[in-house]
Design a protein around this motif. Sequence first.
Motif, PDB file in Angstrom:
ATOM      1  N   CYS A 248      43.566  42.789  40.872  1.00 16.64           N
ATOM      2  CA  CYS A 248      44.403  42.117  41.876  1.00 16.64           C
ATOM      3  C   CYS A 248      45.446  41.233  41.200  1.00 16.64           C
ATOM      4  CB  CYS A 248      43.533  41.268  42.813  1.00 16.64           C
ATOM      5  SG  CYS A 248      42.641  42.228  44.054  1.00 16.64           S
ATOM      6  N   ALA A 249      45.047  40.528  40.145  1.00 18.16           N
ATOM      7  CA  ALA A 249      45.994  39.676  39.412  1.00 18.16           C
ATOM      8  C   ALA A 249      47.066  40.537  38.739  1.00 18.16           C
ATOM      9  CB  ALA A 249      45.250  38.839  38.380  1.00 18.16           C
ATOM     10  N   ARG A 250      46.659  41.637  38.144  1.00 12.81           N
ATOM     11  CA  ARG A 250      47.593  42.474  37.388  1.00 12.81           C
ATOM     12  C   ARG A 250      48.686  43.054  38.274  1.00 12.81           C
ATOM     13  NH1 ARG A 250      46.354  47.976  33.874  1.00 12.81           N
ATOM     14  NH2 ARG A 250      47.986  47.645  32.338  1.00 12.81           N
ATOM     15  N   TYR A 251      48.345  43.380  39.526  1.00 15.92           N
ATOM     16  CA  TYR A 251      49.331  43.976  40.436  1.00 15.92           C
ATOM     17  C   TYR A 251      49.931  42.960  41.408  1.00 15.92           C
ATOM     18  CZ  TYR A 251      48.099  48.590  38.696  1.00 15.92           C
ATOM     19  OH  TYR A 251      47.911  49.692  37.888  1.00 15.92           O
ATOM     20  N   GLY A 252      49.704  41.670  41.139  1.00 12.22           N
ATOM     21  CA  GLY A 252      50.278  40.637  42.001  1.00 12.22           C
ATOM     22  C   GLY A 252      49.712  40.655  43.401  1.00 12.22           C
ATOM     23  N   ASN A 253      48.421  40.978  43.523  1.00 11.65           N
ATOM     24  CA  ASN A 253      47.793  41.137  44.847  1.00 11.65           C
ATOM     25  C   ASN A 253      46.644  40.158  45.083  1.00 11.65           C
ATOM     26  OD1 ASN A 253      49.373  43.250  45.880  1.00 11.65           O
ATOM     27  ND2 ASN A 253      48.174  44.783  44.796  1.00 11.65           N
ATOM     28  N   LEU A 254      46.724  38.975  44.504  1.00  8.69           N
ATOM     29  CA  LEU A 254      45.652  38.001  44.719  1.00  8.69           C
ATOM     30  C   LEU A 254      45.558  37.581  46.185  1.00  8.69           C
ATOM     31  CD1 LEU A 254      46.034  35.843  41.487  1.00  8.69           C
ATOM     32  CD2 LEU A 254      44.177  37.430  42.030  1.00  8.69           C
ATOM     33  N   ASP A 255      46.650  37.803  46.940  1.00  3.04           N
ATOM     34  CA  ASP A 255      46.621  37.511  48.388  1.00  3.04           C
ATOM     35  C   ASP A 255      45.536  38.311  49.110  1.00  3.04           C
ATOM     36  OD1 ASP A 255      48.668  35.772  48.097  1.00  3.04           O
ATOM     37  OD2 ASP A 255      50.203  37.001  49.065  1.00  3.04           O
ATOM     38  N   ILE A 256      45.230  39.524  48.606  1.00  5.36           N
ATOM     39  CA  ILE A 256      44.171  40.333  49.230  1.00  5.36           C
ATOM     40  C   ILE A 256      42.879  39.531  49.259  1.00  5.36           C
ATOM     41  CG2 ILE A 256      42.722  42.392  48.979  1.00  5.36           C
ATOM     42  CD1 ILE A 256      45.149  43.743  47.612  1.00  5.36           C
TER      43      ILE A 256
END
Length: 650
Positions: A248-256
């Motif tokens: 999630c961090a690598r793809y900028g998706n920590l919002d998930i």
Amino acid sequence: MKELDVRYLERLSQLYPTIAKASTEIINLQAILNLPKGTEHFLTDIHGEYEAFSHVLKNGSGSVRRKIDDVFGNTMSSRDKQGLATLIYYPREKMDRIKKEEKNIEDWYKITLYRLIEVCKCAASKYTRSKVRKALPPDFAYVIEELITEKAEMTDKESYYNAIVSTIIRIGRAEEFIVALSELIQRLTVDHLHIVGDIYDRGPGPHIIMEKLMEHHSVDIQWGNHDVLWMGAAAGQRGCIANVIRICARYGNLDILEEGYGINLLPLATFAMATYGDDPCECFQLKGEPNYSQTEMLLDIKMHKAMSIIQFKVEGQIIKKNPGFKMESRNLLHHIDYEKGTIEIDGQTYELLDKNFPTIDPKKPYALTKEEEDVMDRLERAFLNCEKLQRHMRFLLSKGGLYKVYNNNLLYHGCVPLKDDGSLKTVRIYGRSYKGKSLYEILESYVRKGFYAVDPKEKERGKDMMWYIWLSENSPLFGKDKMATFERYFLADKETHKEKKNPYYCLLENEKVINGILKEFGLPEEGTHIINGHVPVKSKNGENPIKCNGKVLVIDGGFSRAYQKETGIAGYTLIYNSYGLILAAHEPFESTEAAIEKESDIHSDSTIVKRVAIRKLVGDTDIGKDLKEQIEDLEALLMAYRSGRIAERI
């Protein structure tokens, strides 16, 4: 009759208490057997791309537009057809725009309602009235049934339908009725949905996709390795938790995690800033183009590095705890020379791209620091106590599995592990040997044990097995000799990044091998198919998703934006209707806004994989087999009634 048969028929008589009721049900089931089979849709490797996924569901991979063409032919312009299709996909949003532009809205309502009724009739024509009735929206069920049911005995049908439509408009229910008809068309277009793995990771909305799947009327899911990774995280397996957060961090998706599932990442963020505040973390730049401010980007990069180091430590502990996994070669931290900033792998020394490891003790490289342990403790509790995540995972467990045999098709996400000669590879799982179908089944049983086992030892094994399924070379969901995560972050030499695939992927055109796999899963050689995901098909390089003379269909075409440069398209949908198999290759989806405003659809090029000479009926399907068995049971009940063995319950 045997005593067991009599007891069964006694139970059945509770559902059908009289000769009349049992006879009626036999007639109903026999009628269903002679209907055209329902349309199945197959999708794979969705990877969180919820807007494109939602649109493909709404348009039935082009099926809705085809029905509009069938109904109106050349009597409607292409522009009007596309406008009607867009209305069916997004009825509320499209009507909001139309109301601002249309001068005589009542005339528009009338024309549109008639058009939708005709499309609805076409979509409902292959189902029994009973099945259509169950799909009808409760508020309008009776009226819709009246409008889409032909009444041969009525002399003035036009005035009858006019009266109903005029009343709907007059009392201000036209908009809600249009929405109801549009959603009914969407539902009737896709009878059953198969998801062949990887709902999670890379894209921004897997949690939204899960909510949509939970609302779907008929779905099954073959788990992908990314799905099992999230299942392991939900079960509290630390290696899985670390991988989920890192990706999630690598793809900028920590919002998930934070907004989608309400998992608190503040402890990780605080730790990352305290530990790596002055570290540029150059090796941990993000993939894609996340919508971040500069401050958010820097924080994410530091969290990315912090969790990656924790992951390598935690995985080292799992490997040490499970020597049977045979993954000692993936423990690399103790091969680092921390003074020189180098690492020795397979007898060769490489310089590390990042040499800053403030939390690693060279004497105990796999031990978490007190601060890292605290972060993982809090994250583990957060995953275990997240009600929404647990609900989604229970749905995957109830609707899913590692493989499925359905209507003479074998569905699985990755591969069947093979040796170089094409024979089934034997794999040891907790001291016992398995291969082929039995390997799939033992792994699936351990996934379920990770959630439901009462024995603590078996539950722990199940949790660790989910991590093993994620990245072991012997996992049917991964099927490569290693997951080169460490090498990709820290080593410049591209040769170290390579992940050698299982021989399965080189043998997909070998008919003898494919026939062997079909036989292993109980399927005949002819008239059957393997439907496969996991490895993107590079269409732009001329690779064909249809392999082994049509026996194997690899339908991962890059639904995820992260893969679209590699594949050249934006995913495949396989459609299996009563006429045969159609493979639709999709162009990239611009956005929901563009689909509504510009009436742009996903353009799809269709290839007929297989066309049958005689239209397939429900009686030719797995559901048909079940219905035939029910008919046999009911006929036995009739005989029991008529012989006096069982009394009617009048």
